[in-house]
Design an enzyme around this catalytic site. Structure first.
Site, PDB file in Angstrom:
ATOM      1  N   ARG A 274       0.870  -1.168   0.000  1.00 36.47           N
ATOM      2  CA  ARG A 274       0.000   0.000   0.000  1.00 36.47           C
ATOM      3  C   ARG A 274       0.912   1.224   0.000  1.00 36.47           C
ATOM      4  NH1 ARG A 274      -3.455  -2.862  -1.301  1.00 36.47           N
ATOM      5  NH2 ARG A 274      -5.501  -3.226  -0.390  1.00 36.47           N
TER       6      ARG A 274
ATOM      7  N   GLU B 131      -3.998   7.660  -4.428  1.00 38.10           N
ATOM      8  CA  GLU B 131      -4.321   7.050  -5.726  1.00 38.10           C
ATOM      9  C   GLU B 131      -5.671   7.576  -6.226  1.00 38.10           C
ATOM     10  OE1 GLU B 131      -4.025   2.798  -5.197  1.00 38.10           O
ATOM     11  OE2 GLU B 131      -1.897   2.923  -4.732  1.00 38.10           O
TER      12      GLU B 131
ATOM     13  N   HIS C 272      -1.598   0.352  -9.677  1.00 37.42           N
ATOM     14  CA  HIS C 272      -2.149  -0.607  -8.706  1.00 37.42           C
ATOM     15  C   HIS C 272      -2.795  -1.807  -9.416  1.00 37.42           C
ATOM     16  CE1 HIS C 272      -3.831  -0.885  -4.350  1.00 37.42           C
ATOM     17  NE2 HIS C 272      -3.707  -2.085  -4.881  1.00 37.42           N
TER      18      HIS C 272
HETATM   19  C1  8YV Z   1      -6.772  -4.164  -5.305  1.00 28.43           C
HETATM   20  C2  8YV Z   1      -5.213  -5.112  -3.767  1.00 28.43           C
HETATM   21  O1  8YV Z   1      -7.274  -3.826  -4.099  1.00 28.43           O
HETATM   22  O2  8YV Z   1      -6.293  -7.095  -3.091  1.00 28.43           O
HETATM   23  C3  8YV Z   1      -5.738  -6.055  -2.747  1.00 28.43           C
HETATM   24  O3  8YV Z   1      -5.582  -5.762  -1.553  1.00 28.43           O
HETATM   25  O4  8YV Z   1      -4.464  -4.251  -3.478  1.00 28.43           O
HETATM   26  C4  8YV Z   1      -5.673  -5.204  -5.157  1.00 28.43           C
HETATM   27  O5  8YV Z   1      -6.014  -6.465  -5.506  1.00 28.43           O
HETATM   28  C5  8YV Z   1      -7.855  -4.558  -6.157  1.00 28.43           C
HETATM   29  O6  8YV Z   1      -7.372  -4.342  -7.387  1.00 28.43           O
HETATM   30  C6  8YV Z   1      -9.119  -3.722  -5.982  1.00 28.43           C
HETATM   31  O7  8YV Z   1     -10.141  -4.311  -6.713  1.00 28.43           O
END
Ligand code: 8YV
Length: 324
Positions: free
Chosen positions: A238, A267, A286
């Site tokens: 993150r 983001e 991301h």
């Molecule tokens: C995104 C991620 O959140 O699973 C997670 O924690 O960071 C990613 O997979 C996902 O793309 C949001 O749909």
């Protein structure tokens, strides 16, 4: 009567059909993310919500008095206010396991892209500069094979990366984790290290920790200063686990060599973020889990959690803080 649910993003038809068997549902089918005011209206009378972000606050829960379960279509659930959910007796679920391999692949995408300067030289060729000699110290890349990878956060994804690194690229793998994992040390020949010596010794430092109070800005000025000036920093966790201003300063002043980033403090990243102008940084929007199969599996897992939650069964992926 079927329980009412809301799905706040597009999902594959097969997953929608599965939900339709058990729930009376509405879905946000636009390409753009759902505006917050629309979401708040839609959740006013639902028992279940399936969402890619899961920003669940006390105020949000007040707008959704019938809510029983929030099914997050992601493994990270840092946007859940766990205390508020406990207080309201709302279940929260995530999508573990199904994205581990895809994220581990992307980690290697970033390791290779940054060290071998893939994006930079891709642009070079496309801009018709091939005829310029690329044979100086400054233009060479950096070896990945047999180098040292330091993984901060040895969870499921960390393990998949460690396997690729140790067995495939024959790297020396160091790891730092709150819990030591001797079974992985035996299996892949990886070495447990404290954070400081991991930073000191690694050619690549990879951050894979979940975002919590204890991991907020885990990487800052002090940590970048410990890294080798030839080292590359990779973040697939993150954005808020890194003090981005400190990272920018470290990159600008040559404290570290480069970075591969799938995530940002804010983001979408601001267009005037200085990182976007740096040749030694590879950036992605991301997309760690964004392959067709993985996103399908995540959506299906989230659907199963949703259906379980609204039909009175404990969802299979109820997050650990809300269990018991
Ligand atoms: C995104 C991620 O959140 O699973 C997670 O924690 O960071 C990613 O997979 C996902 O793309 C949001 O749909």
């Amino acid at each position: 009567m079927k329980p009412k649910v809301f799905i706040s993003k597009r999902i594959p038809q097969e997953v929608e059909d599965y939900i339709a068997q058990y729930c009376d549902y509405k879905i946000w089918n636009e390409e753009t993310p759902i505006p917050n005011d629309v979401l708040l209206k839609e959740v006013a009378d639902v028992e279940g919500l399936m969402t890619p972000k899961g920003i669940i606050t006390k105020e949000f829960l007040n707008s959704a008095p019938s809510l029983k379960v929030v099914s997050n279509i992601a493994v990270g659930y840092d946007a859940f206010d766990i205390e508020a959910m406990k207080e309201r007796d709302v279940w929260g679920t995530n999508t573990p396991f199904v994205l581990d391999e895809a994220v581990a692949d992307l980690v290697f995408g970033l390791i290779l892209a940054t060290s071998r300067r893939v994006v930079e030289f891709n642009n070079y060729v496309k801009e018709g500069k091939w005829d310029r000699v690329l044979d100086s110290e400054e233009s060479f890349g950096k070896d990945v094979h047999h180098s040292t990878l330091g993984i901060i956060g040895m969870g499921r994804i960390g393990e998949k990366v460690a396997r690729r690194a140790a067995l495939g690229f024959e790297m020396d793998v160091l790891y730092y984790n709150t819990k030591r994992k001797p079974e992985l040390e035996d299996k892949y020949g990886i070495t447990y290290s404290d954070m400081e010596s991991l930073l000191e010794r690694s050619d690549f430092v990879l951050l894979l920790v979940p975002l919590r109070e204890s991991t907020y800005h885990l990487m800052g000025e002090k940590q970048f200063n410990i890294m080798k000036s030839s080292a590359i920093f990779i973040n697939c966790s993150r954005g808020q686990t890194v003090n981005e201003n400190a990272l920018i300063a470290a990159l600008q002043s040559g404290v570290i060599r480069g970075a591969g980033l799938d995530v940002f403090e804010k983001e979408p990243v601001a267009v005037d973020n200085p990182i976007l102008k740096m040749d030694n940084v590879v950036v992605l929007p991301h997309i760690g889990s964004a392959t067709q199969k993985t996103r399908f599996d995540m959506a299906m897992k989230a659907a199963e959690n949703l259906v379980a939650g609204v039909t009175g069964q404990v969802p299979p992926d109820l997050v650990k803080e809300l269990q018991g």
